[in-house]
Design a protein around this motif. Sequence first.
Motif, mmCIF file in Angstrom:
data_model
loop_
_atom_site.group_PDB
_atom_site.id
_atom_site.type_symbol
_atom_site.label_atom_id
_atom_site.label_comp_id
_atom_site.label_asym_id
_atom_site.label_seq_id
_atom_site.Cartn_x
_atom_site.Cartn_y
_atom_site.Cartn_z
ATOM 1 N N ASN A 371 40.361 -29.782 3.557
ATOM 2 C CA ASN A 371 39.545 -28.587 3.777
ATOM 3 C C ASN A 371 40.093 -27.732 4.909
ATOM 4 O O ASN A 371 40.212 -26.513 4.780
ATOM 5 C CB ASN A 371 38.103 -28.972 4.052
ATOM 6 N N ASN A 375 41.884 -24.255 4.321
ATOM 7 C CA ASN A 375 41.436 -23.006 4.939
ATOM 8 C C ASN A 375 42.600 -22.293 5.625
ATOM 9 O O ASN A 375 42.777 -21.074 5.490
ATOM 10 C CB ASN A 375 40.330 -23.261 5.954
ATOM 11 N N LYS A 378 44.692 -20.753 3.137
ATOM 12 C CA LYS A 378 44.037 -19.604 2.522
ATOM 13 C C LYS A 378 43.998 -18.394 3.453
ATOM 14 O O LYS A 378 44.347 -17.277 3.062
ATOM 15 C CB LYS A 378 42.613 -19.995 2.113
ATOM 16 N N GLY A 441 33.187 -26.007 2.451
ATOM 17 C CA GLY A 441 34.277 -26.811 2.995
ATOM 18 C C GLY A 441 34.037 -27.314 4.411
ATOM 19 O O GLY A 441 34.092 -28.529 4.676
HETATM 20 MG MG LIG Z 1 37.257 -23.841 2.743
#
Ligand SMILES: [Mg+2]
Length: 483
Positions: A371, A375, A378, A441
């Motif tokens: 997670n 992140n 991302k 998340g």
């Molecule tokens: Mg996330």
Amino acid sequence: MRTGKYRLAMAAAMLIVAFNAWLAIRALHAFFDVQNWRAHTFEVLVHTKTVEADVSKSTAAVRAYLISGDPLYKSRYNDATADIDRELDAIKTLTVDNNTQQERLAYTRQRILVRMSALQTGIAMRDATHEMLGPVSLMAVLTDSPDHGPTVAYCLQQMENEENRLLNDRTAASLRARSVVVWTFVAASLLAILLLGATAELGIRAVRDRQALINSEAEIRVLNEELRITNTSLEERVEQRTKELANTNQELEAFSYSVSHDLRAPLRTIDGFSLALSEDYADKLDETGRDYITRVRGGVQRMGLLIDSLLQLSRVTRMDLQSERFDISQVASLVFGELEALDKDRSVELVAQPGVLVVGDPRLIRIALENLMGNAWKFTSKTPNALIQFGSMPGTGEYEGTTVYFVRDNGAGFDMQYVDRLFTAFQRLHGDRDFKGSGIGLATVSRIIRRHHGSIWAEGQIGQGATFYFTLGGPGADVNARA
Ligand SMILES: [Mg+2]
Ligand SMILES: Nc1ncnc2c1ncn2[C@@H]1O[C@H](COP(=O)(O)OP(=O)(O)O)[C@@H](O)[C@H]1O
């Protein structure tokens, strides 16, 4: 404080008692002094009276001889005069330290001699004539004062008066002293009684205080016992409630799990048929129809993602914690490899500190890293030269003594103002248009860290990237993690 007062009062009382004793001794001394003086005076008076008696006796003997001519009376006269000198000498010794009395005594002795010589003359005249003397001669011989000077009785009286005066003076002085002593004694005794009373009162109070202390100790013991019982029942109640809460949680988890799980099947149907529709009927639909289908498929995918996230969150909570020691750096590299494999178009650099060992559940920590690094991956998608870092460092301040792990990126970052919202489910700081996601998340990560008795927090700045820090239990908490 109380003992000090007590000692002071005690010492004062003792001093006063000692002072009293001294006063009593002094008064006794004065009393014996007066007694001695009285005895002395009486002694002197005995001697003066004896002299007076002797003089009268000799006068009486001479008178009887002058009348009767009986030699018996002459010898009586001799007997009476024999002691006079000795008596006078005794008085002289007794009054040796009083000059006035000594002078008076000398004068008295002279007057006695005058008296005696008149009597002697009378005897001589009777012896010579052998007959009774005429009244004139008798008078001349027997008069108290043959030369008309002061009589012997008067002289002796003077001496007695002086002795009495001295005695009176001394008695009065001693009486005055006695009243002073009596009053002082009474006052000192009262004071001593007061002080002794105060001391006793203090003592009684001390005893009472101790009793009160003992009583309050007993009360405290009773209260403690009550408290212990209350605590025990409280603990029991807390345990009971915790059990109930755990049961409710479990039911809730089971419910959300089954709902998420059951939602998957119809979603798969929608997914499958919308795919079939877009593939098989694309030519039969116009532009708008195809656009709708695309939107349906987008929604389905988002929902699938959401359900997966929810399932993961619920799994993380339900899973048994199986702690072991493992290399978290390796896990980080593995997760990074997967991210790279899924998104081959991007080139992101990973800088990971090698060989960082932790104690925890490897499956859960892997989910956490998926997670966090997901992140980072991302939110760096719009950053050139994207960089993700993983490492550890010794904790400071509140985290002194524990190791802090971190995942850092140089991506979009976030506004620190909303940092508290990050770890709450469905809370997202970025719009779905910029960065897609479910908002579950970090809630999952937070739950994993909490299950390891650790803490998680974040730092970030818009456009400058973000860093997520976490610990895995405080000092000694590793034991819990292992349990
Ligand atoms: Mg996330
Ligand atoms: N590395 C990061 N950089 C910037 N913001 C982040 C980062 N990680 C998380 N966030 C912020 O926290 C929110 C919640 O994260 P998360 O729970 O993982 O949900 P999601 O990733 O699905 O958006 C994100 O929407 C984002 O706003």
